[in-house]
Design a protein around this motif. Structure first.
Motif, PDB file in Angstrom:
ATOM      1  N   GLU A  43       0.829  -1.214   0.000  1.00 19.36           N
ATOM      2  CA  GLU A  43       0.000   0.000   0.000  1.00 19.36           C
ATOM      3  C   GLU A  43       0.863   1.263   0.000  1.00 19.36           C
ATOM      4  N   ASN A  44       1.888   1.289   0.838  1.00 24.23           N
ATOM      5  CA  ASN A  44       2.731   2.476   0.941  1.00 24.23           C
ATOM      6  C   ASN A  44       3.531   2.737  -0.326  1.00 24.23           C
ATOM      7  N   ALA A  45       3.971   1.677  -0.990  1.00 24.35           N
ATOM      8  CA  ALA A  45       4.794   1.838  -2.187  1.00 24.35           C
ATOM      9  C   ALA A  45       3.963   1.889  -3.468  1.00 24.35           C
ATOM     10  N   GLU A  46       2.650   1.632  -3.349  1.00 25.42           N
ATOM     11  CA  GLU A  46       1.740   1.640  -4.513  1.00 25.42           C
ATOM     12  C   GLU A  46       2.287   0.753  -5.630  1.00 25.42           C
ATOM     13  N   LEU A  47       2.439  -0.520  -5.324  1.00 26.39           N
ATOM     14  CA  LEU A  47       3.043  -1.462  -6.273  1.00 26.39           C
ATOM     15  C   LEU A  47       2.076  -1.854  -7.380  1.00 26.39           C
ATOM     16  N   THR A  48       2.655  -2.182  -8.519  1.00 24.28           N
ATOM     17  CA  THR A  48       1.878  -2.770  -9.611  1.00 24.28           C
ATOM     18  C   THR A  48       1.653  -4.245  -9.283  1.00 24.28           C
ATOM     19  N   GLU A  84       4.878  -6.159  -9.655  1.00 23.60           N
ATOM     20  CA  GLU A  84       5.807  -5.931  -8.541  1.00 23.60           C
ATOM     21  C   GLU A  84       5.373  -6.719  -7.306  1.00 23.60           C
ATOM     22  N   LYS A  85       4.073  -6.770  -7.055  1.00 22.08           N
ATOM     23  CA  LYS A  85       3.567  -7.565  -5.932  1.00 22.08           C
ATOM     24  C   LYS A  85       3.937  -9.040  -6.113  1.00 22.08           C
ATOM     25  N   LYS A  86       3.830  -9.493  -7.349  1.00 22.49           N
ATOM     26  CA  LYS A  86       4.083 -10.903  -7.647  1.00 22.49           C
ATOM     27  C   LYS A  86       5.524 -11.289  -7.346  1.00 22.49           C
ATOM     28  N   TYR A  87       6.488 -10.487  -7.843  1.00 21.89           N
ATOM     29  CA  TYR A  87       7.874 -10.899  -7.580  1.00 21.89           C
ATOM     30  C   TYR A  87       8.274 -10.633  -6.130  1.00 21.89           C
ATOM     31  N   PHE A  88       7.607  -9.702  -5.475  1.00 27.77           N
ATOM     32  CA  PHE A  88       7.851  -9.488  -4.046  1.00 27.77           C
ATOM     33  C   PHE A  88       7.427 -10.729  -3.257  1.00 27.77           C
ATOM     34  N   VAL A  89       6.234 -11.238  -3.544  1.00 34.54           N
ATOM     35  CA  VAL A  89       5.712 -12.432  -2.865  1.00 34.54           C
ATOM     36  C   VAL A  89       6.575 -13.647  -3.156  1.00 34.54           C
ATOM     37  N   ASN A  90       7.007 -13.786  -4.408  1.00 34.52           N
ATOM     38  CA  ASN A  90       7.780 -14.961  -4.803  1.00 34.52           C
ATOM     39  C   ASN A  90       9.183 -14.986  -4.191  1.00 34.52           C
ATOM     40  N   SER A  91       9.761 -13.818  -3.944  1.00 27.16           N
ATOM     41  CA  SER A  91      11.156 -13.763  -3.491  1.00 27.16           C
ATOM     42  C   SER A  91      11.311 -13.539  -1.991  1.00 27.16           C
TER      43      SER A  91
END
Length: 219
Positions: free
Chosen positions: A23-28, A31-38
């Motif tokens: 929410e704070n970084a307003e991810l696409t 971006e959410k996907k690779y954040f969750v995966n890594s």
């Protein structure tokens, strides 16, 4: 994170929900996907303040240093690693020391940024190469001490920059070369310029311009 030797009675060690960072970084969505995966988990390990360190708070260049937050990041892999660190630095307004754990080594990340009216502007992120606990003992609380929190954080940045510079030297033909502390910023600036010129060279098709870029690189 015991290598930091921070006063044990003030350790927080609380998980930060990934959704808060989104929410704070307003991810696409990507971006959410690779954040969750890594990323396995993100923890707020410590908050260094005047009341638990006797180090004065201050404001420098539109950044308030009333608290330095220590974030522990457990990684599943190193995919999109630089981008993930930028996301975290952009999500939390405080100066951050991010300690990323991957296998047996760690990566320390710090950043310069401003925070005006709760709007975070990330200026530059500095990430060490993979390092072990022996090297990181130099970040022990007693060794990094300073009069103000901005100076304290600046000492972290200097340490990280020195590790980056030494790693670049070890990868080049400059092995066994030592850079004086007051020349580290100049060295990293030249390295960054060299990387930009090298990328320009790859994408340039005109011979004349390629020669000009080559001359700049040699210079």
């Amino acid at each position: 994170m015991n290598f930091l030797n921070l006063p044990q009675q003030h350790i927080i060690d609380r998980i930060i929900p990934k959704e808060m960072l989104y929410e704070n970084a307003e991810l696409t969505e990507n971006e959410k996907k690779y954040f969750v995966n890594s990323v396995d988990r993100v923890k707020l390990y410590y908050a260094l303040r005047n009341d638990n360190s006797n180090i004065e708070a201050d404001i420098v260049e539109d950044c308030t240093y009333d608290e330095i937050a220590y974030i522990e990041l457990k990684l599943r892999n190193l995919d999109n690693f630089d981008k993930i660190l930028k996301i975290i630095h952009s999500s939390i307004p405080k100066p951050l020391v991010i300690v990323s754990n991957y296998e047996d080594d760690k990566i320390i990340s710090v950043a310069t940024k401003t925070n005006n009216n709760n709007k975070i502007k990330l200026i530059e992120v500095f990430n060490t190469p993979m390092v072990n606990n022996i090297i990181l003992e130099n970040l022990s609380f007693e060794k990094v001490r300073a009069k103000t929190l901005s100076e304290f954080y600046k000492n972290y940045i200097s340490f990280v920059k020195e590790l980056i510079a030494q790693n670049l030297i070890n990868k080049s033909n400059l092995k066994n070369t030592e850079i004086p502390n007051d020349k580290v910023d100049e060295f990293l600036s030249l390295q960054k310029e060299l990387e930009i010129l090298s990328e320009k060279m790859k994408s340039e098709n005109q011979l004349k311009k390629r020669v000009e870029i080559s001359l700049e690189i040699n210079k």
